[in-house]
Design an enzyme around this catalytic site. Structure first.
Site, mmCIF file in Angstrom:
data_model
loop_
_atom_site.group_PDB
_atom_site.id
_atom_site.type_symbol
_atom_site.label_atom_id
_atom_site.label_comp_id
_atom_site.label_asym_id
_atom_site.label_seq_id
_atom_site.Cartn_x
_atom_site.Cartn_y
_atom_site.Cartn_z
ATOM 1 N N ASP A 174 0.808 -1.209 0.000
ATOM 2 C CA ASP A 174 0.000 0.000 0.000
ATOM 3 C C ASP A 174 0.847 1.268 0.000
ATOM 4 O O ASP A 174 2.045 1.240 0.287
ATOM 5 C CB ASP A 174 -1.126 -0.049 1.039
ATOM 6 C CG ASP A 174 -0.696 0.221 2.454
ATOM 7 O OD1 ASP A 174 -1.458 -0.147 3.356
ATOM 8 O OD2 ASP A 174 0.396 0.798 2.663
ATOM 9 N N ASN A 182 -3.791 12.641 0.470
ATOM 10 C CA ASN A 182 -5.132 13.112 0.124
ATOM 11 C C ASN A 182 -5.456 14.418 0.831
ATOM 12 O O ASN A 182 -5.991 15.358 0.236
ATOM 13 C CB ASN A 182 -6.169 12.054 0.532
ATOM 14 C CG ASN A 182 -6.670 11.262 -0.660
ATOM 15 O OD1 ASN A 182 -6.562 11.706 -1.792
ATOM 16 N ND2 ASN A 182 -7.210 10.094 -0.397
ATOM 17 N N HIS A 187 -8.468 15.197 -3.087
ATOM 18 C CA HIS A 187 -8.846 13.868 -3.581
ATOM 19 C C HIS A 187 -8.568 13.642 -5.062
ATOM 20 O O HIS A 187 -8.157 12.540 -5.441
ATOM 21 C CB HIS A 187 -10.307 13.571 -3.232
ATOM 22 C CG HIS A 187 -10.472 13.212 -1.787
ATOM 23 N ND1 HIS A 187 -10.232 11.939 -1.317
ATOM 24 C CD2 HIS A 187 -10.791 13.966 -0.711
ATOM 25 C CE1 HIS A 187 -10.412 11.925 -0.011
ATOM 26 N NE2 HIS A 187 -10.751 13.127 0.386
ATOM 27 N N ASP A 191 -6.495 10.520 -6.400
ATOM 28 C CA ASP A 191 -6.880 9.574 -7.461
ATOM 29 C C ASP A 191 -5.773 9.461 -8.502
ATOM 30 O O ASP A 191 -5.453 8.369 -8.987
ATOM 31 C CB ASP A 191 -8.174 10.041 -8.146
ATOM 32 C CG ASP A 191 -9.405 9.822 -7.250
ATOM 33 O OD1 ASP A 191 -9.257 9.179 -6.191
ATOM 34 O OD2 ASP A 191 -10.492 10.303 -7.622
ATOM 35 N N GLU A 218 -6.042 2.309 -1.037
ATOM 36 C CA GLU A 218 -4.698 2.525 -1.590
ATOM 37 C C GLU A 218 -3.872 1.240 -1.554
ATOM 38 O O GLU A 218 -2.661 1.260 -1.621
ATOM 39 C CB GLU A 218 -3.983 3.639 -0.820
ATOM 40 C CG GLU A 218 -3.572 3.300 0.604
ATOM 41 C CD GLU A 218 -4.642 3.589 1.650
ATOM 42 O OE1 GLU A 218 -5.838 3.549 1.311
ATOM 43 O OE2 GLU A 218 -4.274 3.821 2.819
#
Ligand SMILES: [Mg+2]
Length: 300
Positions: A174, A182, A187, A191, A218
């Site tokens: 991860d 974030n 956000h 992404d 993630e």
């Protein structure tokens, strides 16, 4: 120029003359292999996966219905279409064949052009089914495989590993301090970060048999059929470097000033008394150790 790959057909019949006729009529369009019995057919499929099986029903030993039922019960083989080719033309027999999971039923004496046309139709249907399924198995954000696809691929790799006595490797990873990323960059940027990581992971995987999937949030997962623990660790390190090499700035990470990942590697030899979830758990524990040890590293 390389010859295009021809679809693979497995022809199964206890009468060699039938096999010869089928092979002579089909080998120009398909890569054909023959088996003269059910057990031989199943053994062959342990190392050579056909795109479609033409299967005789009446055979000594393991008959066609039994072979078909075994294929349909095996996650690694159940999607292979089976067409019965048989001398029987009784309605009850045909129904039994279709209920065993066959897609079609051809009675002898057969016409080769019709056999060829039906094989072509079922291969095309299979191709469309695969396309639809693939669409349902793609992660909308990153474009790589999604969790559902991974779960299915793991079940298939597991079944194949049991049969071939070969290990299955796994890397779970991860993005380090993704919540902070974030929060700091927003956000949409988050992404974009996940998409970039997915691209870096996919680009670093050279083997077509390996699968990179988004596991959730993630978290990503890489399935490595036929890979032992050392191999899985080596892949994990390659993936770690690929993400680091992007140099995506991350000013709020304790691990580095750019986006990094922590990874857990695991591998095991599947057997019938072990569930595949144990492998995911082992990789998850290794990932936890990598985070404890300071992130941006591989835990084993
Ligand atoms: Mg027969």
């Amino acid at each position: 120029m390389a010859e295009p790959l021809r679809p693979r057909l497995l022809l199964v019949d206890d009468a060699p003359i039938n096999l010869q006729m089928l092979e002579a009529g089909l080998e120009d369009a398909f890569e054909c292999r023959c088996a003269t019995g059910g057990a031989e057919a199943l053994a062959l499929m342990g190392s050579w996966l056909p795109d479609l099986v033409l299967l005789d029903v009446a055979m000594p030993g393991l008959d066609g219905l039994a072979v078909c039922r075994r294929l349909k019960a095996d996650p690694a083989l159940q999607d292979i279409p089976v067409i019965f080719v048989t001398g029987r033309d009784d309605e009850a027999d045909e129904l039994e064949g279709l209920e065993a999971g066959a897609v079609d039923y051809i009675t002898k004496p057969f016409s080769l052009p019709i056999v060829k046309a039906r094989v072509g139709t079922h291969l095309e249907l299979k191709r469309c089914r695969d396309l639809l399924r693939n669409h349902a198995f793609v992660d909308g954000l990153t474009g790589i495989a999604n969790r559902r696809r991974f779960d299915e691929a793991l079940a298939q790799a597991w079944a194949l590993g049991v049969r071939q006595r070969s290990p299955v490797g796994l890397v779970l990873l991860d993005v380090d301090h993704f919540k902070a990323y974030n929060d700091a960059y927003g956000h949409p940027a988050g992404d974009g970060c996940l998409s970039a990581v997915a691209r870096a992971l996919a680009g670093a995987m050279p083997r077509v048999s390996d699968l990179v999937a988004r596991y959730g949030g993630e978290e990503f997962v890489v399935l490595l059929p036929g890979t032992d623990f050392e191999g899985a660790r080596a892949v994990a390190e390659t993936l770690r470097r690929a993400v680091e090499a992007m140099g995506l700035p991350h000013a709020h990470s304790s691990a580095a000033d750019h986006v990094t990942v922590s990874l857990g590697a695991a591998s095991c030899l599947p057997h019938l008394k072990l569930v595949s979830a144990a492998l995911v758990e082992a990789a998850d524990e290794a990932l936890y150790r990598a985070k404890q040890a300071g992130r941006n590293r591989v835990g084993g």
